[in-house]
Design a protein around this motif. Structure first.
Motif, short mmCIF file in Angstrom:
data_model
loop_
_atom_site.label_atom_id
_atom_site.label_comp_id
_atom_site.label_asym_id
_atom_site.label_seq_id
_atom_site.Cartn_x
_atom_site.Cartn_y
_atom_site.Cartn_z
N VAL A 164 39.14 97.79 -25.30
CA VAL A 164 38.62 96.42 -25.27
C VAL A 164 39.75 95.40 -25.29
CG1 VAL A 164 37.39 94.69 -26.65
CG2 VAL A 164 36.33 96.90 -26.18
N GLU A 165 40.74 95.59 -26.13
CA GLU A 165 41.82 94.61 -26.26
C GLU A 165 42.58 94.45 -24.96
OE1 GLU A 165 42.08 92.63 -28.60
OE2 GLU A 165 40.92 93.56 -30.20
N GLU A 166 42.89 95.57 -24.30
CA GLU A 166 43.64 95.48 -23.05
C GLU A 166 42.80 94.85 -21.95
OE1 GLU A 166 46.62 98.20 -20.28
OE2 GLU A 166 45.42 99.15 -21.86
N LEU A 167 41.52 95.15 -21.91
CA LEU A 167 40.63 94.54 -20.92
C LEU A 167 40.58 93.03 -21.10
CD1 LEU A 167 37.69 97.11 -21.06
CD2 LEU A 167 39.11 96.64 -19.05
N ALA A 168 40.44 92.59 -22.34
CA ALA A 168 40.38 91.15 -22.61
C ALA A 168 41.70 90.48 -22.26
CB ALA A 168 40.02 90.92 -24.07
N ALA A 169 42.82 91.14 -22.58
CA ALA A 169 44.13 90.57 -22.30
C ALA A 169 44.37 90.40 -20.81
CB ALA A 169 45.22 91.46 -22.91
N LEU A 170 43.80 91.29 -20.00
CA LEU A 170 43.96 91.20 -18.55
C LEU A 170 42.98 90.22 -17.91
CD1 LEU A 170 44.55 94.90 -17.43
CD2 LEU A 170 46.01 92.95 -16.90
N GLY A 171 42.10 89.67 -18.71
CA GLY A 171 41.12 88.73 -18.17
C GLY A 171 39.96 89.39 -17.45
N VAL A 172 39.65 90.64 -17.81
CA VAL A 172 38.47 91.30 -17.26
C VAL A 172 37.28 90.81 -18.09
CG1 VAL A 172 37.38 93.50 -16.68
CG2 VAL A 172 39.88 93.30 -16.68
N ASP A 173 36.65 89.74 -17.63
CA ASP A 173 35.65 89.08 -18.48
C ASP A 173 34.22 89.29 -17.98
OD1 ASP A 173 35.84 87.52 -16.25
OD2 ASP A 173 36.23 85.64 -17.30
N HIS A 174 34.01 90.26 -17.09
CA HIS A 174 32.67 90.65 -16.66
C HIS A 174 32.62 92.18 -16.74
CE1 HIS A 174 33.21 86.71 -14.81
NE2 HIS A 174 31.91 86.61 -14.70
N ILE A 175 31.87 92.71 -17.69
CA ILE A 175 31.83 94.16 -17.89
C ILE A 175 30.38 94.63 -17.98
CG2 ILE A 175 32.35 96.03 -19.52
CD1 ILE A 175 35.00 94.71 -20.07
N THR A 176 30.10 95.71 -17.28
CA THR A 176 28.77 96.32 -17.30
C THR A 176 28.85 97.66 -18.02
OG1 THR A 176 28.08 95.27 -15.23
CG2 THR A 176 26.93 97.28 -15.87
N ILE A 177 27.95 97.86 -18.97
CA ILE A 177 27.85 99.13 -19.69
C ILE A 177 26.52 99.77 -19.32
CG2 ILE A 177 27.99 100.29 -21.91
CD1 ILE A 177 29.08 97.68 -23.11
N THR A 178 26.55 101.03 -18.91
CA THR A 178 25.31 101.75 -18.63
C THR A 178 24.81 102.38 -19.92
OG1 THR A 178 25.92 102.19 -16.34
CG2 THR A 178 24.25 103.61 -17.32
N ILE A 179 23.69 101.88 -20.41
CA ILE A 179 23.10 102.35 -21.66
C ILE A 179 21.67 102.79 -21.35
CG2 ILE A 179 22.43 101.75 -24.03
CD1 ILE A 179 24.64 99.66 -24.05
N ASN A 180 21.43 104.09 -21.40
CA ASN A 180 20.12 104.63 -21.06
C ASN A 180 19.25 104.94 -22.26
OD1 ASN A 180 20.51 104.67 -18.18
ND2 ASN A 180 21.89 106.40 -18.49
N SER A 181 19.84 104.90 -23.45
CA SER A 181 19.06 105.16 -24.65
C SER A 181 19.83 104.67 -25.86
CB SER A 181 18.77 106.66 -24.80
OG SER A 181 19.95 107.35 -25.20
N ILE A 182 19.08 104.47 -26.94
CA ILE A 182 19.69 104.24 -28.25
C ILE A 182 19.13 105.23 -29.26
CG2 ILE A 182 20.31 101.83 -27.91
CD1 ILE A 182 17.71 101.05 -29.29
N ASP A 183 18.48 106.26 -28.76
CA ASP A 183 17.94 107.35 -29.56
C ASP A 183 18.60 108.64 -29.08
OD1 ASP A 183 16.48 109.46 -30.59
OD2 ASP A 183 14.56 108.45 -30.42
N PRO A 184 19.36 109.33 -29.93
CA PRO A 184 20.06 110.54 -29.48
C PRO A 184 19.14 111.62 -28.90
CG PRO A 184 20.92 109.80 -31.59
CD PRO A 184 19.72 108.96 -31.31
N GLU A 185 17.91 111.71 -29.40
CA GLU A 185 16.99 112.70 -28.86
C GLU A 185 16.65 112.39 -27.41
OE1 GLU A 185 15.96 115.40 -30.32
OE2 GLU A 185 16.66 115.06 -32.36
N VAL A 186 16.46 111.11 -27.11
CA VAL A 186 16.22 110.70 -25.71
C VAL A 186 17.50 110.88 -24.90
CG1 VAL A 186 15.59 108.79 -24.19
CG2 VAL A 186 14.41 109.08 -26.38
N GLY A 187 18.60 110.44 -25.46
CA GLY A 187 19.88 110.51 -24.75
C GLY A 187 20.27 111.92 -24.35
#
Length: 508
Positions: A164-187
Motif C-alpha cells: 500500500v505505501e509504495e502504491l500511494a507514493a507512486l500516485g496509484v490512486d485508483h485501485i480495484t480489489i476483487t472481493i467475492n466473499s467475506i465468509d470463509p465458507e463461501v470463499g
C-alpha cells in the motif's frame, strides 16, 4: 497474523457511516435518473476522465491494460489464464506478456496515438502484486515519462497490505480489489487455495487468509485517500445472495463503488466452473442483485470485463495495433504528443460539461392527458462511442441498454452481440446471428441505431423489438427520452393514477 475470522460477524466493520474523500451519507444523496446515491463532488472530479470508474467518461475516454504480471497467488474456479482468443473479452486473457520496458514504451505509444487515453492499468494476466518487481518497474517508468497519465491497479488483495505505501507514493490512486466473499465458507467454494509465505493454504483456512488481507488492504488504502472500487463475480447458488452483505461491508469500510460482474462460465474456456456446469446469472438476476445492493452504494453498470491487454474505449479493443514487435520498431516522442493530448482531452471535458448543462436545463414534458407513463422500458443502443447514436445495426458487436422510466434514464449495462455484417458485400450466418441477438435483447422493446437493413428490421419487429434509426447522431439519453415520450403520447404505455408524483423524463 490473527486468523480468528470464522463468519460474517467476526469481520470488523466501521460503525459510523464512512464518507470517503469528502463523500455524503446515504440520506439526501441521489439523482432522478438513478436511485443509487450520487457520488460526492470530490470523487466525481477525480474520476471524470476515468472510463473504468465513470459511466459518463466511458463514452469519451480510453484506457489501456499492460500485461506484465503473469503469476498469481490465489486460485479461482472461474479463471483459466492459459486460454486466449483475439475476439474474447474476459479478465486474464492476453495474447502476449510484456517486460516492464516494453510496457512503458507501449503506454507512451498508445498515449501518442490515442490522445483520449487517460489511464494505464495493470490487471494481470495474473495478479500485479504477485509480480511486484515487474509491476512497480512499469508504474515508475510511466510516471517518470508521462506524469499526466493516471495509474490504476486491479488486484485480488492477497498481497495488498504490504504494498500500500509504495502504491500511494507512486500516485496509484485508483485501485480495484476483487472481493467475492467475506465468509470463509463461501470463499472456499470459489478460491480453493491461496499462496501464503510461499506455501499453498487450502480450503476455508486459505479463504480466511484472503478475506483478512483484502479487508486490511481496503482499510489502508482508504486511510491514504486512495479511491477503491470493489469487483465481485456473481455466481448463482454460491455467492449471489451473499454479495448483498459484501456490498454493505465494503461500503462501510470506505469503498466508493461496487461492480458486480456476471460469472463467465462457457465450457470452452476450460475453467473449473465451466467444466463442471456452474451457470452464470441471467440478465434479470444480475440486474436485481445490482438494484438490491445499489440502494445506498454506487453500482458500476458499464463494466466490459476487459482483457488484461485491452486498448481503447470500453467496448472496443485496438490491442492488435500495438503488439510488442510493432512497438519495438517505434520511436515515440511523447513530449511532442503531450500538447495534442492536452488539447483533445480539454475539448472532450468541455463537451461533456456542455451536455451536462443542457441536461439540467431541459423542461419537463407531460402527456396530452396530463398523465405520465407508468412502466419502465428497456431500450438498446448501437454506438461507437462519444455518447451518441452513431452505429449501423449490422456493425455492432455490443449494444448498450438503458432503462427509461417516469424518473428519467438509467444505464443498465451492455449486451454482447455477434457481428451481423462482416463486410460491405458479405454477412455471416444471419439466422444464427439474429437468434443470438434476440436472446441478448429479449427484454428490450426498442433498438436505436444509425441505420438498419430491411431484413433485420423485420426480424426484430416480429420479436417485439422496434428498430428506430430516426435519432442518428443524437445524444443517447436525449433520444431515449424522446422515444419514451412518443411511446407515452401514442398510448403504448399505461398511465398512472391521477395525482401520482411522477418526474416525467425531460426533453429539450
Amino acid at each position: 497474523m490473527d486468523l480468528k475470522i470464522k463468519k460474517l460477524s467476526d469481520i470488523p466493520v466501521i460503525k459510523e457511516a464512512v464518507t470517503p474523500q469528502g463523500g455524503c451519507s446515504t440520506s439526501g444523496c441521489g439523482s432522478a435518473n438513478d436511485p443509487t446515491p450520487e457520488l460526492p463532488q470530490a470523487i466525481r472530479e477525480k474520476i471524470q476522465d476515468h472510463p473504468c470508474y465513470s459511466e459518463e467518461a466511458h463514452h469519451h475516454f480510453a484506457r489501456m491494460h499492460v500485461a506484465v504480471a503473469p503469476a498469481c497467488n490465489i486460485q479461482c474456479h472461474y479463471c483459466n489464464r492459459k486460454y486466449d482468443c483475439a475476439n474474447e473479452s474476459r479478465p486474464g486473457v492476453v495474447s502476449e506478456v510484456l517486460k516492464p520496458h516494453q510496457a512503458v514504451k507501449k503506454a507512451l505509444a498508445v498515449a501518442a496515438s490515442i490522445p483520449e487515453m487517460t489511464v494505464v492499468g495493470i490487471a494481470g494476466p495474473g495478479d500485479g502484486l504477485a509480480n511486484p518487481t515487474r509491476t512497480f518497474q512499469t508504474f515508475r517508468g510511466i510516471r517518470e515519462q508521462a506524469d499526466d497519465i493516471k495509474l490504476c491497479l486491479s488486484t485480488n488483495g492477497m498481497a495488498l497490505p504490504e504494498h500500500v505505501e509504495e502504491l500511494a507514493a507512486l500516485g496509484v490512486d485508483h485501485i480495484t480489489i476483487t472481493i467475492n466473499s467475506i465468509d470463509p465458507e463461501v470463499g472456499a467454494r470459489i478460491h480453493p487455495w491461496v499462496i501464503w509465505n510461499k506455501k499453498r493454504v487450502f480450503g476455508v483456512e486459505g479463504a480466511r487468509l484472503l478475506i483478512q488481507q483484502q479487508q486490511k488492504g481496503l482499510e489502508m488504502l482508504v486511510e491514504r485517500g486512495v479511491l477503491v472500487k470493489v469487483n465481485s463475480v456473481m455466481i448463482p447458488g454460491i455467492n449471489d445472495e451473499h454479495l448483498k452483505e459484501v456490498s454493505r461491508v465494503v461500503k462501510a469500510k470506505g469503498a466508493f463503488m461496487h461492480n458486480i460482474m456476471p460469472l463467465i462460465s462457457e465450457p470452452e474456456h476450460g475453467t473449473y466452473f465451466g467444466l463442471n456446469g456452474q451457470r452464470g446469472p441471467t440478465q434479470a438476476e444480475l440486474t436485481a442483485l445490482r438494484d438490491a445492493c445499489g440502494t445506498d452504494m454506487k453500482m458500476m453498470r458499464h463494466c466490459r470485463q476487459c482483457r488484461a491487454d485491452a486498448v481503447g474505449r470500453l467496448g472496443e479493443d485496438r490491442g492488435a495495433e500495438f503488439t510488442a514487435d510493432r512497438i519495438d520498431e517505434l520511436e515515440v516522442d511523447y513530449p511532442a504528443a503531450r500538447e495534442r493530448r492536452d488539447q483533445v482531452q480539454a475539448a472532450i471535458r468541455e463537451s461533456m460539461g456542455a451536455k451536462r448543462l443542457a441536461s439540467t436545463a431541459r423542461a419537463p414534458v407531460a402527456s396530452a392527458t396530463g398523465k405520465a407513463a407508468s412502466r419502465p422500458v428497456l431500450m438498446a443502443v448501437a454506438t461507437q462511442g462519444g455518447g451518441v447514436i452513431n452505429q449501423h445495426f449490422g456493425h455492432a458487436r455490443e449494444f448498450l441498454v438503458y432503462r427509461a422510466s417516469p424518473e428519467g434514464v438509467r444505464f443498465e449495462g451492455h449486451r454482447r452481440a455477434d457481428l451481423y455484417c462482416s463486410g460491405p458485400d458479405e454477412c455471416g450466418d444471419r439466422e444464427q446471428v439474429m437468434a443470438s441477438t434476440l436472446r441478448s435483447l429479449e427484454d428490450c422493446e426498442v433498438l436505436l441505431c444509425s441505420r438498419i437493413g430491411i431484413e433485420p428490421w423485420s426480424t426484430l419487429e416480429a420479436a417485439g423489438i422496434t428498430p428506430n434509426p430516426n435519432h442518428a447522431m443524437e445524444p443517447i439519453e436525449d433520444a431515449i427520452l424522446a422515444v419514451y415520450r412518443e411511446m407515452m403520447e401514442s398510448g403504448q404505455l399505461a398511465p398512472v393514477e391521477e395525482g401520482s408524483n411522477s418526474l416525467m423524463a425531460e426533453v429539450s
